[in-house]
Design a protein around this motif. Structure first.
Motif, PDB file in Angstrom:
ATOM      1  N   LEU A 189      10.477  -0.698   1.009  1.00  0.00           N
ATOM      2  CA  LEU A 189       9.853  -1.895   1.576  1.00  0.00           C
ATOM      3  C   LEU A 189       8.423  -2.051   1.076  1.00  0.00           C
ATOM      4  CD1 LEU A 189      11.104  -1.777   5.285  1.00  0.00           C
ATOM      5  CD2 LEU A 189      11.961  -3.217   3.432  1.00  0.00           C
ATOM      6  N   ASN A 190       7.690  -0.958   1.029  1.00  0.00           N
ATOM      7  CA  ASN A 190       6.295  -1.033   0.608  1.00  0.00           C
ATOM      8  C   ASN A 190       6.165  -1.401  -0.874  1.00  0.00           C
ATOM      9  OD1 ASN A 190       5.349  -0.375   3.157  1.00  0.00           O
ATOM     10  ND2 ASN A 190       5.357   1.829   2.736  1.00  0.00           N
ATOM     11  N   LEU A 191       7.005  -0.791  -1.721  1.00  0.00           N
ATOM     12  CA  LEU A 191       6.925  -1.077  -3.153  1.00  0.00           C
ATOM     13  C   LEU A 191       7.444  -2.463  -3.486  1.00  0.00           C
ATOM     14  CD1 LEU A 191       8.076   2.354  -4.672  1.00  0.00           C
ATOM     15  CD2 LEU A 191       5.757   1.425  -4.559  1.00  0.00           C
ATOM     16  N   ALA A 192       8.419  -2.946  -2.695  1.00  0.00           N
ATOM     17  CA  ALA A 192       9.027  -4.246  -2.986  1.00  0.00           C
ATOM     18  C   ALA A 192       8.219  -5.414  -2.427  1.00  0.00           C
ATOM     19  CB  ALA A 192      10.453  -4.292  -2.417  1.00  0.00           C
ATOM     20  N   THR A 193       7.237  -5.111  -1.582  1.00  0.00           N
ATOM     21  CA  THR A 193       6.438  -6.167  -0.966  1.00  0.00           C
ATOM     22  C   THR A 193       5.098  -6.271  -1.672  1.00  0.00           C
ATOM     23  OG1 THR A 193       7.448  -5.637   1.171  1.00  0.00           O
ATOM     24  CG2 THR A 193       5.492  -7.047   1.191  1.00  0.00           C
ATOM     25  N   PRO A 194       4.830  -7.369  -2.357  1.00  0.00           N
ATOM     26  CA  PRO A 194       3.524  -7.536  -3.015  1.00  0.00           C
ATOM     27  C   PRO A 194       2.383  -7.434  -2.010  1.00  0.00           C
ATOM     28  CG  PRO A 194       5.081  -9.195  -3.778  1.00  0.00           C
ATOM     29  CD  PRO A 194       5.735  -8.500  -2.620  1.00  0.00           C
ATOM     30  N   GLN A 195       1.229  -7.012  -2.484  1.00  0.00           N
ATOM     31  CA  GLN A 195       0.090  -6.762  -1.614  1.00  0.00           C
ATOM     32  C   GLN A 195      -0.269  -7.976  -0.770  1.00  0.00           C
ATOM     33  OE1 GLN A 195      -1.437  -3.899  -1.067  1.00  0.00           O
ATOM     34  NE2 GLN A 195      -2.754  -4.868   0.458  1.00  0.00           N
ATOM     35  N   GLU A 196      -0.169  -9.168  -1.367  1.00  0.00           N
ATOM     36  CA  GLU A 196      -0.568 -10.363  -0.613  1.00  0.00           C
ATOM     37  C   GLU A 196       0.369 -10.683   0.553  1.00  0.00           C
ATOM     38  OE1 GLU A 196       1.443 -12.020  -4.436  1.00  0.00           O
ATOM     39  OE2 GLU A 196       0.306 -10.246  -3.777  1.00  0.00           O
ATOM     40  N   PHE A 197       1.573 -10.059   0.560  1.00  0.00           N
ATOM     41  CA  PHE A 197       2.527 -10.297   1.641  1.00  0.00           C
ATOM     42  C   PHE A 197       2.679  -9.081   2.558  1.00  0.00           C
ATOM     43  CE2 PHE A 197       4.360 -12.984  -1.873  1.00  0.00           C
ATOM     44  CZ  PHE A 197       4.024 -14.208  -1.316  1.00  0.00           C
ATOM     45  N   TRP A 255      12.457 -19.353  -2.483  1.00  0.00           N
ATOM     46  CA  TRP A 255      11.449 -19.148  -1.453  1.00  0.00           C
ATOM     47  C   TRP A 255      10.085 -18.776  -2.035  1.00  0.00           C
ATOM     48  CZ3 TRP A 255      15.428 -15.391   0.988  1.00  0.00           C
ATOM     49  CH2 TRP A 255      16.421 -16.116   1.652  1.00  0.00           C
ATOM     50  N   SER A 256      10.063 -18.375  -3.290  1.00  0.00           N
ATOM     51  CA  SER A 256       8.829 -17.907  -3.947  1.00  0.00           C
ATOM     52  C   SER A 256       8.236 -16.677  -3.262  1.00  0.00           C
ATOM     53  CB  SER A 256       7.771 -19.032  -3.984  1.00  0.00           C
ATOM     54  OG  SER A 256       8.259 -20.128  -4.723  1.00  0.00           O
ATOM     55  N   ARG A 257       9.073 -15.944  -2.583  1.00  0.00           N
ATOM     56  CA  ARG A 257       8.698 -14.671  -1.979  1.00  0.00           C
ATOM     57  C   ARG A 257       9.969 -13.956  -1.547  1.00  0.00           C
ATOM     58  NH1 ARG A 257       5.678 -15.902   3.672  1.00  0.00           N
ATOM     59  NH2 ARG A 257       4.402 -17.230   2.322  1.00  0.00           N
ATOM     60  N   GLY A 258       9.858 -12.659  -1.364  1.00  0.00           N
ATOM     61  CA  GLY A 258      10.999 -11.882  -0.901  1.00  0.00           C
ATOM     62  C   GLY A 258      11.273 -10.701  -1.803  1.00  0.00           C
TER      63      GLY A 258
END
Length: 375
Positions: A189-197, A255-258
């Motif tokens: 989860l941490n690696l797959a989630t960009p810092q801004e999110f 979604w431009s995120r996920g």
């Protein structure tokens, strides 16, 4: 139960969801016989890359002491050699008793056949077979279909008939995830989630299913999550098998995120990652049961292919969306009626169910504790 059993076989077959709905029953047996040697007898299909065996779902220690698996498919066990091999393998375990946790869609012939086989294999006592015989369901429900108890509750009632009761608050729902598995899920989860999110609340999304008849429209998933992003600023995580990866990629691009966990994690690592997603949005799948097993609240979209209630996720606080139609209870993997039951479930009501969970005070408190923000 007054009967003392030192060596036990538990007979349960099926895929991911079939294993998970029996989890409370497994723990009830273990709690009743803490010192017994308990073996799980289940099926497996090593030639099918999408098959999820019980051994990949359940903890390796603490629940079962040993495992026996046999090839999936009736034709593969019709061989006298295969039958003899399995019977001798069971006999080697010297079982004093066997708990028969088979699906309610069974026939009397199948039950009689199984009992005869287990007698040949040296099983002295068989529990649950007669109870199942008295509670069999027709292979296809006859409309109008009425709600029934869940498979999980049925198994507990069957065990209760033999004097075994679940011990409340004793971890009977636990998958006993290891620290390593929890760390792997968190790391993903941490690696797959960009810092801004990274400070945003995560939700699990499972838009696939092995049964096409259970798959809600991809466009509708896109619409619901777009609304959740706008209102709650969520970060979606796609879950499922490798066959769901392409769909997940399309949704994330829209979604431009996920992040896409489909096919990236083992089953138990996926459970650990789901534990970090307080809300599950998806179809009636094994992933739904996996989410419920780790305490994630589910918004579950059910096709009307089965009895209502039979496969509902375990626990409280879930939102179930299902519509009755004239052809319900069909038990078909490929719909013959343009998935009418799913078409009647609109994005608006699915969004409302998700919003209700995300707006609940317990979940708000959870997000505050982990540093997420609900706007």
């Amino acid at each position: 139960m007054s009967v003392q059993l030192k060596r036990i076989i538990v007979f349960r077959i099926g895929h991911l969801g079939d294993t998970l709905v029996a989890l409370r029953a497994f723990w009830a047996i273990r709690n009743q016989y803490p010192d017994a040697h308990i073996t799980l007898l289940s099926n497996a299909d090593p030639k099918n890359p999408h098959y999820v065996s019980a051994g990949s779902v359940l903890p390796t220690d603490g629940l079962f002491d040993s495992w026996i698996s046999y090839p999936s498919g009736v034709s593969k066990l019709r061989s006298p050699f295969e039958m003899l091999r399995l019977g001798l393998l069971i006999r080697q375990h010297r079982p004093c008793g066997l708990f028969y946790l088979m699906p309610r869609i069974r026939t009397n012939y199948q039950i009689d056949r199984d009992i005869s086989f287990f007698r040949f294999a040296g099983v002295q006592r068989i529990f649950g077979a007669d109870f199942l015989r008295k509670n069999l369901l027709p292979p296809r429900a006859i409309p109008p279909v009425t709600a029934i108890e869940s498979e999980s509750d049925f198994f507990l009632r069957s065990l209760s008939n033999d004097g075994i009761e679940p011990v409340e608050g004793d971890g009977q729902d636990s998958l006993l995830l290891s620290q390593e598995e929890l760390a792997r899920g968190s790391e993903f989860l941490n690696l797959a989630t960009p810092q801004e999110f990274s400070s945003l609340p995560r939700i699990a999304v499972a838009p696939g299913s092995k049964w096409e008849s259970k798959v809600w429209d991809e466009e509708r998933y896109a619409t619901v999550v777009e609304g959740l992003i706008e209102k709650f600023n969520v970060f979606p995580i796609i879950f499922g098998g490798v066959e769901d990866k392409a769909k997940g990629d399309r949704l994330i691009e829209r979604w431009s995120r996920g992040a896409n966990a489909a096919g990236e994690l083992s089953i138990r690592e996926a459970a650990a990652a789901l534990k970090g997603c307080p809300v599950y949005l998806g179809n009636d799948t094994g992933t739904m049961h996996l989410a419920a097993a780790v305490g994630t609240k589910c918004v579950s979209i059910f096709a009307a292919v089965d009895y209502p209630g039979r496969w509902f996720p375990e626990g409280r606080g879930h939102h179930i969306l299902r519509r009755s139609v004239e052809c319900e209870g069909c038990q078909t993997a490929n719909c013959f009626n343009s998935k009418l039951c799913l078409e009647l479930i609109g994005p608006e009501e699915v969004f409302r169910s998700c919003a209700q969970i995300l707006s609940s005070e317990p979940l708000k408190e959870h997000f505050r504790q982990v540093g997420n923000v609900i706007v």
